[in-house]
Design an enzyme around this catalytic site. Structure first.
Site, PDB file in Angstrom:
ATOM      1  N   ASP A  57      26.056  16.860  16.031  1.00  0.00           N
ATOM      2  CA  ASP A  57      26.446  16.552  14.655  1.00  0.00           C
ATOM      3  C   ASP A  57      27.522  17.546  14.206  1.00  0.00           C
ATOM      4  O   ASP A  57      27.285  18.761  14.160  1.00  0.00           O
ATOM      5  CB  ASP A  57      25.222  16.659  13.737  1.00  0.00           C
ATOM      6  CG  ASP A  57      25.566  16.332  12.295  1.00  0.00           C
ATOM      7  OD1 ASP A  57      25.944  15.179  12.018  1.00  0.00           O
ATOM      8  OD2 ASP A  57      25.481  17.242  11.441  1.00  0.00           O
ATOM      9  N   THR A  91      32.459  14.639  12.448  1.00  0.00           N
ATOM     10  CA  THR A  91      33.296  15.008  13.598  1.00  0.00           C
ATOM     11  C   THR A  91      34.633  14.296  13.518  1.00  0.00           C
ATOM     12  O   THR A  91      35.687  14.889  13.786  1.00  0.00           O
ATOM     13  CB  THR A  91      32.581  14.649  14.918  1.00  0.00           C
ATOM     14  OG1 THR A  91      31.293  15.257  14.926  1.00  0.00           O
ATOM     15  CG2 THR A  91      33.376  15.138  16.113  1.00  0.00           C
ATOM     16  N   ASP A 386      21.578  10.895   8.778  1.00  0.00           N
ATOM     17  CA  ASP A 386      22.863  10.190   8.908  1.00  0.00           C
ATOM     18  C   ASP A 386      22.675   8.688   8.717  1.00  0.00           C
ATOM     19  O   ASP A 386      23.454   8.032   8.011  1.00  0.00           O
ATOM     20  CB  ASP A 386      23.477  10.455  10.288  1.00  0.00           C
ATOM     21  CG  ASP A 386      24.025  11.868  10.410  1.00  0.00           C
ATOM     22  OD1 ASP A 386      24.011  12.602   9.402  1.00  0.00           O
ATOM     23  OD2 ASP A 386      24.448  12.246  11.515  1.00  0.00           O
TER      24      ASP A 386
END
Length: 535
Positions: A57, A91, A386
Site C-alpha cells: 500500500d 501508489t 481501501d
C-alpha cells in the site's frame, strides 16, 4: 554576494535547487513504483524498535518511511491526500508525480522555463479531467454486480487477494448498511464502519456485524452478559473517589477517624453510582477508571459496565446511540442517554468484545477480521479499508472507469491530439504530460515481467481504433477490454491522482531557491548538498 556566507544560512539556487528537488521527488516515486498493480511486490518496513510492517500500500509505505527531504515530503503529501480523499490509488498518485517531474526535467534541459511547464501541466490536467468524464460508466447502489467488481479490483494483488470474493461481499454489505441519502445524493462515511482485528482462525471466519463492536469486556464477570432495550450512558469522568488535586496532609490519630475517612470515600462513590442508577441507565461506557466499590454497586444494580474506552470509540458510541458524553456526574440527565436494542458480550477466539445491535440514531456496521498472524490481519485491515473507500466514493459520484491502464492510455492519446492544437512552448508541456500518463500501464507491464514497450504499442494501437476500454491484463499479458474483464475503478481515483500529482509537481518546479535557516541549530536537510557560497 556580500555578507551572504555569514554562517546562519545554507542556500541552493536556480538550476541546482530545481535539480535537487526533482531528484528527491523522483526517488520517492521510484521507491513505491514496484508495488503498483496486481503483480506489484511488497515492501518490508522495519522501524527503530524492530516492529515490522509488510505491505504494498503506497500510503502506508510512504507514511512509515523516514523521509526528511522537503521536496520528497511533498510527494508523500500527494499520497496522503489521495488516501484521505479516495482511500486507494496512492501508489498511482506518487508514481505519476515522479514521472511528471522526470518529463519536466527533460524540458528544462532543453531551455523551457519552469513557469511555462507549470502552466502547460495545469492546462493538461484540466483537459485530462474533462476527457475522463467522457469515458465514464454509470453505477447505482442497486447494481450490486458492478460494485462487487470494484471491490474485487481494489483487493486484487493485496495479501488477501485469494479471498477477494468473500471479502468484497463483506465490504459491499458494510458500505450499503451505512450509506445515507440526502436530496437524492448518496453519502458514505467510512468512519461509521468499525474494523476490529483478531489473531486466530481463518480469514473466512471474518464477519460483518450490523451494529457497533467495542473491543472491551464487562468490568466484572457477574454483571449481566446481555442487556435488551439498553439505555446507554457515556462518561468521560472516572467513577471512583475523587482524589484531592492540591497538596494536602491529613492527620489521623485514632482508628475511629480512619473509619470515618473510609466511610466518607465509600459514601462519595455510592452517591456517584446512585446518580447513574437514578438516570435509568443500564449500560455504562467509561473513558477512565471504575473503582472496585463502584463496580460492586453497578453489578448489584444489574448494570453492564466497561471502562478505559478510547476517545474515538466514545465518539462512535455517541453517534450510534444518540448519547451525550457526560463530563461530570452532576451533568447526567435521563433524556441524554443513548439507546440500542441489545448490548451483549461475546467471546471470539479467547478474547471478549462488546456488541451493540439495533443502534437507534445512526447507521453503523462493524467488520471483525480474523487471520493467522498479526501481520496478516494488519494487511487485511488495510486492504478492507481501501475496498470500503472505493465502494463509498463510487456510490457518491455514481461514476466509474475501466482499469488496467486503459484511462491513462486514452488520456495520453487525446492529450497529444489536443497539444497539436496549441501554440508556443506550452504545447511541449502538454505533450510531456501525455507521455507521463503512460507510466502507469508501463509500470503495470514491468511489474508483471512483460515488455513495457511492446505492451504500450499494442495499447496505443487499440485506443487509436476507438477501443477506449482496452487495458493490460497482467495475468495473461494480453491487451483486453477491461470492462468485460471486470477491472473497474472509481472515477475519483483518477481525477484526484491527476490533480494532486499536478499541483505537487508545479509546486516543486516553481522553487528556484532553497534556503535552510541554521540559526536554531538546524542544518540543510539530509540528502541536500551544501551549496557553494561564493556567488
Amino acid at each position: 554576494m556580500a555578507g551572504y556566507a555569514s554562517g546562519n544560512r545554507n542556500r541552493s539556487r536556480a538550476r541546482d535547487a530545481q535539480s535537487i528537488n526533482i531528484l528527491a521527488g523522483k526517488a520517492v516515486a521510484k521507491a513505491v513504483r514496484t508495488t503498483l498493480g496486481p503483480k506489484g511486490m511488497d515492501k518490508m518496513l522495519v522501524d527503530g524498535l524492530g516492529d515490522i510492517v509488510i505491505t504494498n500500500d503506497g500510503a502506508t509505505i510512504l507514511k512509515e518511511m523516514d523521509i526528511e527531504h522537503p521536496a520528497a515530503k511533498m510527494v508523500v503529501e500527494v499520497s496522503k491526500t489521495q488516501d484521505a480523499e479516495v482511500g486507494d490509488g496512492t501508489t498511482t498518485a506518487a508514481v505519476l508525480t515522479g514521472e511528471l517531474l522526470t518529463k519536466a526535467e527533460e524540458l528544462i534541459e532543453k531551455g523551457v522555463h519552469p513557469t511555462i511547464i507549470s502552466g502547460g501541466y495545469r492546462h493538461a490536467a484540466e483537459k485530462a479531467v474533462e476527457i475522463l468524464k467522457t469515458i465514464t460508466i454509470d453505477v447505482s447502489p442497486d447494481d450490486r454486480e458492478t460494485l462487487m467488481k470494484l471491490a474485487k479490483t481494489s483487493l486484487t494483488g493485496k495479501a488477501a487477494g485469494e479471498y477477494k470474493d468473500f471479502l468484497a461481499e463483506k465490504a459491499l454489505d458494510a458500505v450499503l448498511s451505512v450509506v445515507e441519502e440526502t436530496n437524492g445524493n448518496l453519502s458514505v462515511d467510512v468512519e461509521d464502519i468499525t474494523i476490529e482485528k483478531r489473531e486466530g482462525g481463518s480469514i473466512l471466519e471474518s464477519e460483518l456485524v450490523k451494529g457497533l463492536v467495542i473491543d472491551k469486556e464487562r468490568v466484572r464477570p457477574n454483571m449481566p452478559r446481555k442487556i435488551e432495550n439498553a439505555k446507554v450512558l457515556l462518561a468521560s469522568f472516572a467513577i471512583e473517589f475523587q482524589k484531592i488535586e492540591k497538596s494536602a496532609e491529613i492527620k489521623i490519630t485514632s482508628p475511629d477517624q480512619m473509619n470515618l475517612f473510609v466511610e466518607q470515600e465509600e459514601k462519595m462513590v455510592k452517591e456517584m453510582v446512585d446518580k447513574i442508577i437514578a438516570s435509568g441507565a443500564n449500560v455504562v461506557f467509561c473513558q477512565k477508571g471504575i473503582d472496585d466499590l463502584a463496580q460492586y454497586y453497578l453489578e448489584k444494580a444489574g448494570i453492564y459496565a466497561c471502562r478505559r474506552i478510547t476517545k474515538s470509540d466514545l465518539k462512535k458510541l455517541a453517534k450510534a446511540t444518540g448519547a451525550t458524553l457526560f463530563q461530570d456526574v452532576t451533568d447526567i440527565r435521563p433524556e441524554d442517554l443513548g439507546a440500542a436494542d441489545v448490548v451483549e458480550e461475546r467471546e471470539l477466539h479467547g478474547s471478549k468484545m462488546t456488541f451493540l445491535l439495533g443502534c437507534k440514531e445512526a447507521k453503523t456496521a462493524s467488520l471483525i477480521l480474523h487471520g493467522g498472524t498479526t501481520h496478516i490481519v494488519d494487511s487485511l485491515k488495510r486492504a478492507l479499508n481501501d475496498a470500503l473507500c472505493v465502494i463509498g466514493v463510487a456510490l457518491e459520484d455514481k461514476k466509474i472507469v475501466a482499469g488496467g491502464g486503459s484511462p491513462e492510455i486514452e488520456l495520453a492519446l487525446r492529450l497529444r491530439d489536443y497539444a497539436a492544437t496549441l501554440k508556443g512552448r506550452e504545447q511541449l508541456a502538454v505533450g510531456k504530460f501525455a507521455e507521463a500518463l503512460e507510466i502507469i500501464p508501463q509500470t503495470l507491464a514491468e511489474n508483471a515481467g512483460l515488455d513495457p514497450i511492446d505492451k504500450l504499442i499494442d495499447l496505443r494501437a487499440q485506443h487509436e481504433q476507438g477501443n477506449k476500454n482496452m487495458g493490460l491484463d497482467v495475468y495473461t499479458g494480453k491487451v483486453v477490454d477491461m470492462y468485460e474483464n471486470n477491472v473497474l475503478e472509481p472515477l475519483r481515483i483518477k481525477t484526484q491522482a491527476i490533480n494532486a500529482a499536478t499541483e505537487a509537481t508545479v509546486m516543486i518546479l516553481r522553487i528556484d531557491d532553497v534556503v535552510a535557516a541554521t540559526g536554531r541549530g538546524g542544518a540543510m536537510p539530509p540528502g541536500m548538498p551544501q551549496p557553494d557560497m561564493d556567488m
